[in-house]
Write a protein that holds these residues in place. Structure first.
Motif, PDB file in Angstrom:
ATOM      1  N   SER A 112      28.670  42.424  26.220  1.00  0.00           N
ATOM      2  CA  SER A 112      27.741  41.333  25.898  1.00  0.00           C
ATOM      3  C   SER A 112      26.986  41.661  24.627  1.00  0.00           C
ATOM      4  O   SER A 112      26.806  42.833  24.277  1.00  0.00           O
ATOM      5  CB  SER A 112      26.747  41.092  27.036  1.00  0.00           C
ATOM      6  OG  SER A 112      25.872  42.203  27.177  1.00  0.00           O
ATOM      7  N   GLU A 135      23.662  39.814  22.128  1.00  0.00           N
ATOM      8  CA  GLU A 135      22.666  38.738  21.994  1.00  0.00           C
ATOM      9  C   GLU A 135      22.628  38.272  20.546  1.00  0.00           C
ATOM     10  O   GLU A 135      22.508  39.081  19.635  1.00  0.00           O
ATOM     11  CB  GLU A 135      21.299  39.255  22.427  1.00  0.00           C
ATOM     12  CG  GLU A 135      20.238  38.177  22.572  1.00  0.00           C
ATOM     13  CD  GLU A 135      18.939  38.727  23.134  1.00  0.00           C
ATOM     14  OE1 GLU A 135      18.103  39.189  22.319  1.00  0.00           O
ATOM     15  OE2 GLU A 135      18.761  38.716  24.365  1.00  0.00           O
ATOM     16  N   VAL A 150      21.007  35.169  17.846  1.00  0.00           N
ATOM     17  CA  VAL A 150      19.959  34.154  17.684  1.00  0.00           C
ATOM     18  C   VAL A 150      20.441  33.115  16.675  1.00  0.00           C
ATOM     19  O   VAL A 150      20.750  33.446  15.525  1.00  0.00           O
ATOM     20  CB  VAL A 150      18.637  34.778  17.206  1.00  0.00           C
ATOM     21  CG1 VAL A 150      17.578  33.692  17.009  1.00  0.00           C
ATOM     22  CG2 VAL A 150      18.153  35.826  18.199  1.00  0.00           C
ATOM     23  N   THR A 165      18.444  31.724  21.571  1.00  0.00           N
ATOM     24  CA  THR A 165      19.036  33.039  21.763  1.00  0.00           C
ATOM     25  C   THR A 165      20.133  32.928  22.811  1.00  0.00           C
ATOM     26  O   THR A 165      19.909  32.407  23.904  1.00  0.00           O
ATOM     27  CB  THR A 165      17.974  34.051  22.220  1.00  0.00           C
ATOM     28  OG1 THR A 165      16.951  34.135  21.227  1.00  0.00           O
ATOM     29  CG2 THR A 165      18.581  35.424  22.423  1.00  0.00           C
ATOM     30  N   TYR A 166      21.321  33.427  22.480  1.00  0.00           N
ATOM     31  CA  TYR A 166      22.481  33.325  23.362  1.00  0.00           C
ATOM     32  C   TYR A 166      23.002  34.719  23.704  1.00  0.00           C
ATOM     33  O   TYR A 166      22.989  35.623  22.860  1.00  0.00           O
ATOM     34  CB  TYR A 166      23.605  32.527  22.699  1.00  0.00           C
ATOM     35  CG  TYR A 166      23.281  31.075  22.458  1.00  0.00           C
ATOM     36  CD1 TYR A 166      23.710  30.080  23.335  1.00  0.00           C
ATOM     37  CD2 TYR A 166      22.537  30.683  21.342  1.00  0.00           C
ATOM     38  CE1 TYR A 166      23.405  28.738  23.111  1.00  0.00           C
ATOM     39  CE2 TYR A 166      22.223  29.352  21.113  1.00  0.00           C
ATOM     40  CZ  TYR A 166      22.664  28.384  22.000  1.00  0.00           C
ATOM     41  OH  TYR A 166      22.361  27.066  21.776  1.00  0.00           O
ATOM     42  N   VAL A 167      23.460  34.865  24.931  1.00  0.00           N
ATOM     43  CA  VAL A 167      24.134  36.086  25.354  1.00  0.00           C
ATOM     44  C   VAL A 167      25.621  35.770  25.439  1.00  0.00           C
ATOM     45  O   VAL A 167      26.054  34.969  26.278  1.00  0.00           O
ATOM     46  CB  VAL A 167      23.610  36.594  26.707  1.00  0.00           C
ATOM     47  CG1 VAL A 167      24.386  37.837  27.138  1.00  0.00           C
ATOM     48  CG2 VAL A 167      22.122  36.908  26.618  1.00  0.00           C
ATOM     49  N   ASN A 203      24.289  29.932  28.754  1.00  0.00           N
ATOM     50  CA  ASN A 203      24.367  31.146  27.947  1.00  0.00           C
ATOM     51  C   ASN A 203      23.122  31.362  27.091  1.00  0.00           C
ATOM     52  O   ASN A 203      23.040  32.359  26.374  1.00  0.00           O
ATOM     53  CB  ASN A 203      25.609  31.099  27.045  1.00  0.00           C
ATOM     54  CG  ASN A 203      26.894  31.137  27.842  1.00  0.00           C
ATOM     55  OD1 ASN A 203      27.035  31.933  28.761  1.00  0.00           O
ATOM     56  ND2 ASN A 203      27.834  30.261  27.504  1.00  0.00           N
ATOM     57  N   LYS A 204      22.184  30.432  27.150  1.00  0.00           N
ATOM     58  CA  LYS A 204      20.961  30.584  26.373  1.00  0.00           C
ATOM     59  C   LYS A 204      20.011  31.523  27.100  1.00  0.00           C
ATOM     60  O   LYS A 204      19.785  31.400  28.304  1.00  0.00           O
ATOM     61  CB  LYS A 204      20.273  29.237  26.140  1.00  0.00           C
ATOM     62  CG  LYS A 204      21.038  28.302  25.212  1.00  0.00           C
ATOM     63  CD  LYS A 204      20.231  27.070  24.847  1.00  0.00           C
ATOM     64  CE  LYS A 204      19.163  27.413  23.843  1.00  0.00           C
ATOM     65  NZ  LYS A 204      18.457  26.207  23.343  1.00  0.00           N
ATOM     66  N   SER A 205      19.490  32.461  26.362  1.00  0.00           N
ATOM     67  CA  SER A 205      18.524  33.408  26.908  1.00  0.00           C
ATOM     68  C   SER A 205      17.149  32.996  26.403  1.00  0.00           C
ATOM     69  O   SER A 205      16.780  33.267  25.264  1.00  0.00           O
ATOM     70  CB  SER A 205      18.853  34.831  26.458  1.00  0.00           C
ATOM     71  OG  SER A 205      17.859  35.741  26.887  1.00  0.00           O
ATOM     72  N   GLU A 206      16.390  32.310  27.264  1.00  0.00           N
ATOM     73  CA  GLU A 206      15.092  31.790  26.856  1.00  0.00           C
ATOM     74  C   GLU A 206      14.035  32.088  27.899  1.00  0.00           C
ATOM     75  O   GLU A 206      14.336  32.346  29.065  1.00  0.00           O
ATOM     76  CB  GLU A 206      15.169  30.268  26.653  1.00  0.00           C
ATOM     77  CG  GLU A 206      16.024  29.826  25.498  1.00  0.00           C
ATOM     78  CD  GLU A 206      16.002  28.320  25.319  1.00  0.00           C
ATOM     79  OE1 GLU A 206      16.078  27.871  24.176  1.00  0.00           O
ATOM     80  OE2 GLU A 206      15.910  27.603  26.335  1.00  0.00           O
ATOM     81  N   GLN A 228      11.662  32.149  22.629  1.00  0.00           N
ATOM     82  CA  GLN A 228      12.589  33.259  22.479  1.00  0.00           C
ATOM     83  C   GLN A 228      12.123  34.411  23.369  1.00  0.00           C
ATOM     84  O   GLN A 228      10.920  34.573  23.612  1.00  0.00           O
ATOM     85  CB  GLN A 228      12.660  33.713  21.022  1.00  0.00           C
ATOM     86  CG  GLN A 228      13.140  32.651  20.057  1.00  0.00           C
ATOM     87  CD  GLN A 228      14.566  32.208  20.362  1.00  0.00           C
ATOM     88  OE1 GLN A 228      15.386  32.987  20.819  1.00  0.00           O
ATOM     89  NE2 GLN A 228      14.846  30.948  20.119  1.00  0.00           N
TER      90      GLN A 228
END
Length: 388
Positions: free
Chosen positions: A83, A85, A87, A130-132, A151-154, A215
């Motif tokens: 994985s 990360e 942005v 932010t996506y993983v 898949n967005k890391s928020e 974020q």
């Protein structure tokens, strides 16, 4: 006839020097014609030479042009592993995404991503955030992954209507894993969080009730500043003058806590205005249970006799006018109700059924007493409902 003949005989013959000049002019003209002819021949020969070279080059390069396929952009077979990360900033183009993802090891080349981006009609809908993502993904899979909100890391923070500042701080700390002390310290810096001067340094009521996305690396100051900015934006959109913002938020926060049903927002707002203006029956006292409860640190229920006797600035049974600050975060509906309450002579209201939210309004004190009696009967039938 003889005269004409005699005249021609009389004309002088050209001199020797004149004849020589004529001969020289004829020679120069002939030399110019010869030079032009030689130049034309040279041009034709040059063109023939160039054409011959072009034909030769064609036959030499033709096998290379026809037998070798055009190079393709390098792509991973997928599905990928691990994985990473990434942005995506606002305004990032597809080309920039390809370069960024290539550098992060998500896709094999910018060209592969660009091809996949162009082939996917929905790709233009990729949102900042932010996506993983996996490493070494097929470019088409990477585009699809960026379109998938999963898949967005928020960091998502929701502030419900009516929440107090202390509740907002606790929610921020819980969601972001920031120390509560850091959140409270950020709130204690009015300038850093953009708190308007009319708030008097106290942010209570200025953290707008809404859902926010940040974020993962966001700090407490940014979160609180965003919430204050949302409140200012709402007030500006409703054309509330800066000098009236604090009063509007304070009234709206009371409405938010006193109303059970949305249909009663306007009438409660009108009661507040009528009570502030009244000099005979209530003498400008709001007498709102919600402010009393706030003053003693309670968040709900019905005030006890001890609560009503507690002399603090939020006890509107004892002190006329508005309390010093809002008592929570009002929603937009409450703010709008305060700005334009409906006409009416109501001075009193009481919710007679705490389950259904049925609320009775009146401008007559005797009728209000009868309505309170109805509430007392309901409380007797539901003894656990009056615990605050």
């Amino acid at each position: 006839m003889s005269e004409l003949f005699d005249q021609k005989l009389a004309e002088p013959s050209p001199s020797h020097s004149e004849q020589q000049r004529r001969a020289e002019r004829r020679e120069r003209a002939q030399r110019r014609r010869q030079r032009r002819k030689r130049t034309a021949i040279a041009v034709v020969l040059s063109l023939l030479l160039i054409a011959g070279l072009a034909v030769a080059a064609f036959f030499v390069l033709r096998p290379l042009l026809t037998d070798r396929p055009a190079p393709e952009a390098t792509d991973f077979p997928g599905p990928g592993s691990g994985s990473v990360e990434v942005v995506i900033e606002p305004g990032t183009s597809g080309t920039e995404m390809g370069e960024m993802l290539t550098e992060a090891g998500v896709v094999a080349s910018p060209g592969a991503f660009s091809t996949a981006f162009t082939a996917n009609p929905a790709a233009s809908g990729i949102q900042p955030g932010t996506y993983v993502l996996l490493e070494e993904m097929a470019a088409a899979d990477a585009v699809a992954a960026l379109l998938d909100p999963a898949n967005k890391s928020e960091v998502t923070i929701t502030v419900p209507e009516g929440w107090r500042a202390t509740q907002v701080y606790e929610r921020i700390a819980a969601v972001t894993q920031l120390p509560l002390a850091d959140v409270e310290a950020a709130a204690a810096d009015p300038a850093a969080i953009g708190l308007p001067a009319e708030a008097g340094g106290n942010p209570e009521g200025w953290f707008a009730a809404a859902t926010y996305s940040f974020q993962p690396s966001v700090d407490a100051t940014t979160i609180l500043r965003t919430m204050v900015e949302q409140t200012v934006s709402t007030l500006d959109a409703l054309a509330v003058p800066a000098a009236e913002r604090q009063a509007v938020l304070t009234k709206a926060s009371i409405v938010e806590h006193e109303v059970f049903l949305a249909e009663d927002y306007g009438r409660v707002a009108r009661v507040i205005e009528n009570r502030l203006a009244d000099t005979e029956q209530v003498n400008g006292r709001l007498q709102m249970d919600s402010t009393v409860l706030y003053g003693v640190g309670k968040s709900g229920g019905i005030p006890t006799r001890s609560d009503l006797d507690d002399d603090n600035p939020y006890n509107t049974y004892l002190h006329p006018g508005l309390p010093p600050t809002p008592i929570g975060a009002p929603g937009a509906a409450a703010v709008e109700a305060v700005i334009a309450p409906p006409p009416g002579d109501w001075l009193y209201f009481v919710t007679v059924d705490l389950d259904s939210g049925e609320t009775l309004f009146t401008g007559d004190y005797a009728e209000h007493q009868a309505n309170r009696a109805a509430l007392n009967r309901w409380l007797e039938e539901h003894p656990s409902s009056d615990e605050g």
